[in-house]
Structure formats: structure tokens, C-alpha cells
Design an enzyme around this catalytic site. Structure first.
Site, mmCIF file in Angstrom:
data_model
loop_
_atom_site.group_PDB
_atom_site.id
_atom_site.type_symbol
_atom_site.label_atom_id
_atom_site.label_comp_id
_atom_site.label_asym_id
_atom_site.label_seq_id
_atom_site.Cartn_x
_atom_site.Cartn_y
_atom_site.Cartn_z
ATOM 1 N N ASP A 63 -5.299 2.808 1.400
ATOM 2 C CA ASP A 63 -6.185 1.268 2.297
ATOM 3 C C ASP A 63 -6.791 1.884 3.708
ATOM 4 O OD1 ASP A 63 -6.214 0.727 0.005
ATOM 5 O OD2 ASP A 63 -5.315 -1.330 0.678
ATOM 6 N N ASP A 101 0.905 -1.419 0.006
ATOM 7 C CA ASP A 101 0.203 -0.128 0.100
ATOM 8 C C ASP A 101 0.800 1.449 0.290
ATOM 9 O OD1 ASP A 101 -1.921 -1.898 -0.053
ATOM 10 O OD2 ASP A 101 -2.411 -1.219 2.034
ATOM 11 N N ASP A 135 -0.056 -3.220 -5.076
ATOM 12 C CA ASP A 135 -1.808 -3.830 -3.872
ATOM 13 C C ASP A 135 -2.616 -2.186 -4.106
ATOM 14 O OD1 ASP A 135 -3.332 -4.906 -2.680
ATOM 15 O OD2 ASP A 135 -3.083 -4.866 -0.920
ATOM 16 N N ARG A 173 -11.782 -0.243 -7.844
ATOM 17 C CA ARG A 173 -11.405 -0.220 -6.506
ATOM 18 C C ARG A 173 -11.228 1.369 -5.955
ATOM 19 N NH1 ARG A 173 -8.562 -4.585 -2.518
ATOM 20 N NH2 ARG A 173 -9.940 -6.519 -3.056
#
Length: 517
Positions: free
Chosen positions: A196, A163, A192, A245
């Protein structure tokens, strides 16, 4: 109608490095020209607000190790500090540093079990190269004017679970502003999420930032059994060449306004598992399935208004596919507790291009589609904000708290905000934990220059460090430690906040008195 641009994250190379690492050593910053930063926006203004390191010392760091040294060199894990970062931060110059006021690790910028920190890039911004920023069990954090690029969870080197910026485990009140988050591919290339939030992360704002060239833009909550994170604002951001996302929401509430979404290749805002998204005046362009519930039968919800859908395609509904389009309508209502001004959606691409990302001079929108840049001011030194230990000397005059109103960030069972202004030292307010804030508020502007904080006799000495804030603007009027009389520059305001940033046990504030002089 334009044809959708087919772009794969694999085609994007890493951006060129910025600057050179300066000589070792972390030093106090003397006054120099820098942009005057407006205060936090969105949900980061709630729950007591987000001020970062305001009121504390300012230091410079040119390596990741120096960032850790600055955190570990504080008097406590909650002592306010602003860390100005220059150059390129990478694995070679980022090592673990030990200390009572920090909890760091090699190969990642670790903001763990700390509070009251601002991490800001100087000038055109600092670059965190293949090195993530990890926020865990922390609060009141500001991250601003930095680039985080090519952070991987597999391959070499790895950092932060892949992340760019990741938050997890009881994080609250974080403002991430004017940052550039970049990848060079998707999960198969080792990356990733760019942004997040997991495991009870709350009251976060991502503003004026760019998220590019990634398989995953970001998420709120990591699984259908992790629904604890909530209250996140996304505004004036650019999401470009993201597979999915943008973000993924599982539970919780999010507010997206004035963002520009370009080339969302598979899906965009994915509201699932009871999540609620308020989606206002955004511009969606050359993308697919930009809003809905995707890849699950656990429904999410949205309230839409004022958005532009420019060359957006929509898939057909199915058992695990519920796109909001082709003509999105609201299926819930979301109440927003803070003030905000919407730019017209038609000008969002232009205003975001001028303001979003690191190195833009912290330019912001004036709310009418025009970019403004903060004026240059002197960077505060360690003594710029009044810092003192509260004294026992009582002020004279009328206690302005009597008859006023009050609120706060939280309250323990059996306590009340009103107990701090009732003139009765046998009643009190306590936060739900060891830290929190309580405010006195008036219906009209009131001039105040002193506050008196009285603890109950049973909890005497529990208050550690604190800040007194102008509740109207978030400005720090004074900071220090202990209960007693606090003096600051005479200020006209409608709300005065006493924020406890560290404590020895749960504080019990019997009275929060205020005086004109």
C-alpha cells in the site's frame, strides 16, 4: 478453454519459518560472496534515482531490534547503510530503539524519517513473520530479498495496520525487489493490503516479487480525496489468488509490464478517480475483471498493448462498473520517461516463475524471455566505496562543465540547473527542499576524476552529506560531506550527479565544476 480455478485465500496456511535467530549483536560485515545486484528499474530511477545504502557501511542483523539499532547507530538519519538480514524477524525480537538518527517502534520495522538505507535478506532471504515494514517520511530506500507474511490489523499480534509493506507521508524513491508478500485471507481474517502506498508516495518500483493469498493486493492512494501518490512501476511480479486491488489506483500514474496475474477472484487493476495505467505485455489467467474501473463512478484510464487474456471473464458494465473487456482498448496515452525492455507476453508465466520472489538468487529477465542470475562478487565493506570530506585543493586543467548540459531532481523558485555551470558564483541552484541532486551531462562519453562544489557565500557550510554518482549507471563514485574538491577513480561517462543527502538549511550551489584530472 480451461475452467477458472476457484480458490479462496482462507484455504492458504502460513508458509513455514526459515532459519533460526542468530546470536545478538550487530557487526560490520567482512567481504563474503553474495549476488551482485543490478540497479533500480522503473520510476525508482527517476527524481534523482534510488541507490539505498550504497557507499555506506554494511552490517548484519538477525533480529528486528538489531535492524533498529543499525538505523539508530548512524551518524545521522541520512548516513548511508546496508543492513543484511538473516533468520526470522518477529514481535518477540523487535523492540523500539531510540536515537537522533532514527524513529522506531515496537512490533514493526520502522523506516521513518530516514534516507539512504538498503534492507536486504541474505542468501535465501529473511522472513518477517507477522511483522510489517513501514516506510514513512523517508527517501532513497531499497528493500530486497525478504519475505513478509501474515501481517494483521486485527486479532493478535497486529502490525503496520495490516499491510505487509506500507508507505505513507512524503515518501519518495523506493525500490522493492525480489520480495515475497503473503497473507492467509482477507479483511475478515484480519489482513489488509500487501503493498500500500499513500499520502504523497512517489517514484516507487515493485519488481520481481510475489503477492499471494490476500483479499487485497495493494493500492495507490487511500481515498478519493488522497490523490497525491504517483509514478509507480510494477514489473515481472506474480499476483496469485488475490480477491481485488492488483492494484487499486486512485489518481496518479502507474506502469505495469510483464506481470503474471493468476486467479484474481473479483477484480484486478482497478483504475479510478483519474488514475492512468499503462499496461504492457502482461499475462492474465483464470481471472475476472482484470482491468477497468470498479465499485465507483469516478472514471480511471488505461493504455493497453501486447497483453494476453487467458480464460478471463468480464462482468457487464453498470453505473459503478466499467470493465475494460472483453476486448480491452486504450482510452488514454501514458508517456514513460525511462528505458525498459519488454518480454513477450506469451513467456511471462515462465520467466516470472523463474525470477519472482525472495530466494531466487536475484534472477532477472534478460529481456528475451531468459532468466539470468547475477554473478557472485564480494560484499562491499565500509571502506569499499571512497568516502571523504571535500578538500579546498583546486584541480588543474579545463572545467568540463562549461558548455555542458545540466539537470536535477528539483529546483527552488528563482534558481536554475544551468547556474552551476555558468562560471558565475553569484548565481546558484537550490533544491526545492534541503536535499536533492544536480547533474552535469555531456553529449558523448567524457572522462572525469574530480569535481569541485562551490557554495554561495550566503549559504556556506549548509551542505552536509553527499554522494557523487555515475549518472549513466547509478554507481556511487564517492561519498562524504561539505563543499570543496572531490576526487574519485577516473571514469568515462555522459552524466555526473552530485546528490545532497543531508543539509543544514537549503543549500545554494554556485558552481559544479568537473575536471579530467
Amino acid at each position: 478453454m480451461r475452467r477458472a480455478r476457484a480458490r479462496s485465500p482462507k484455504l492458504y496456511a502460513a508458509m513455514a519459518g526459515l532459519g533460526l535467530v542468530a546470536a545478538a549483536g550487530t557487526a560490520l560485515v567482512m567481504p563474503e560472496a553474495s549476488a551482485a545486484t543490478p540497479g533500480a528499474t522503473g520510476y525508482a530511477t527517476q527524481n534523482g534515482g534510488t541507490t539505498g545504502g550504497a557507499g555506506g557501511t554494511t552490517v548484519k542483523a538477525t533480529t528486528g531490534t538489531q535492524i533498529h539499532q543499525a538505523l539508530c547507530g548512524r551518524a545521522s538519519s541520512s548516513t548511508p547503510i546496508t543492513i543484511q538480514v538473516e533468520g526470522t524477524i518477529n514481535h518477540a525480537n523487535t523492540s523500539k530503539v531510540s536515537g537522533a538518527s532514527c524513529n522506531t517502534a515496537d512490533g514493526v520495522i520502522e523506516l521513518k524519517q530516514i534516507s539512504n538505507v538498503t534492507l536486504v535478506g541474505v542468501g535465501s532471504g529473511a522472513v518477517f513473520d507477522q511483522l510489517g515494514i513501514h516506510v514513512r517520511e523517508s527517501s532513497n530506500i531499497i528493500i530486497q530479498n525478504v519475505t513478509v507474511r501474515n501481517v494483521k490489523k486485527s486479532g493478535s499480534p497486529t502490525s503496520n495496520g495490516g499491510d505487509a509493506i506500507g508507505m505513507e507521508s512524503d515518501v519518495h524513491n523506493v525500490w522493492v525487489d525480489h520480495v515475497s508478500l503473503l497473507a492467509s485471507g482477507g479483511e475478515s481474517e484480519g489482513y489488509d493490503g500487501l503493498f500500500d502506498l499513500k499520502a504523497n508516495t512517489r517514484y516507487v518500483t515493485l519488481s520481481y516479487s510475489t503477492l499471494r493469498n490476500s483479499g487485497r493486493g495493494g493500492l495507490i492512494n487511500s481515498s478519493d480525496s488522497d490523490l497525491s501518490s504517483s509514478y509507480v512501476t510494477f514489473h515481472h511480479n506474480l499476483y496469485e489468488n488475490i480477491d481485488s486491488r492488483a492494484p487499486l489506483l486512485r489518481g496518479g500514474t502507474a506502469h505495469m509490464y510483464n506481470n503474471h496475474y493468476v486467479s484474481l477472484n473479483e477484480s484486478g487493476i482497478n483504475s479510478r478517480a483519474g488514475a492512468k495505467a499503462k499496461v504492457d505485455n502482461n499475462y492474465f489467467e483464470d481471472s475476472k475483471d482484470v482491468l477497468g474501473t470498479f465499485y465507483t463512478d469516478l472514471a480511471g484510464y488505461w493504455q493497453v498493448s501486447g497483453n494476453v487474456f487467458d480464460n478471463v471473464t468480464w462482468s457487464a458494465p453498470g453505473d459503478e462498473n466499467n470493465p475494460a473487456g472483453p476486448n480491452p482498448v486504450s482510452n488514454t496515452s501514458v508517456s514513460i520517461p525511462y528505458a525498459y525492455t519488454l518480454d513477450q507476453a506469451s513467456c511471462v508465466p515462465a520467466i516470472v516463475a523463474k525470477t519472482a520472489g525472495a530466494g531466487t538468487g536475484l534472477a532477472v529477465s534478460d529481456g528475451s524471455c531468459t532468466a539470468t542470475t547475477p554473478t557472485a562478487t564480494a560484499t562491499p565493506t565500509a571502506t569499499a566505496t571512497p568516502t571523504a570530506t571535500a578538500t579546498a585543493t583546486a584541480p588543474t586543467g579545463t572545467n568540463l562543465s562549461i558548455g555542458a548540459g545540466s539537470d536535477g531532481s528539483s529546483k527552488a523558485d528563482g534558481t536554475s540547473y544551468g547556474n552551476v555551470r555558468d562560471g558565475d558564483t553569484s548565481t546558484y541552484w537550490s533544491p526545492s527542499g534541503s536535499t536533492g541532486s544536480v547533474s552535469i551531462k555531456w553529449g558523448s562519453a567524457t572522462t572525469v576524476s574530480k569535481a569541485v562544489i562551490k557554495e554561495t557565500s550566503a549559504a556556506a557550510g549548509r551542505i552536509g552529506s553527499w554522494q557523487v554518482l555515475n549518472g549513466d549507471t547509478g554507481a556511487v563514485l564517492a561519498s562524504g560531506s561539505g563543499a570543496g574538491t572531490i576526487s574519485f577513480a577516473s571514469t568515462s561517462l555522459k552524466k555526473l550527479t552530485f546528490s545532497i543527502t543531508s543539509a543544514n538549511g537549503t543549500p545554494q550551489i554556485a558552481e559544479f565544476e568537473t575536471y579530467a584530472q
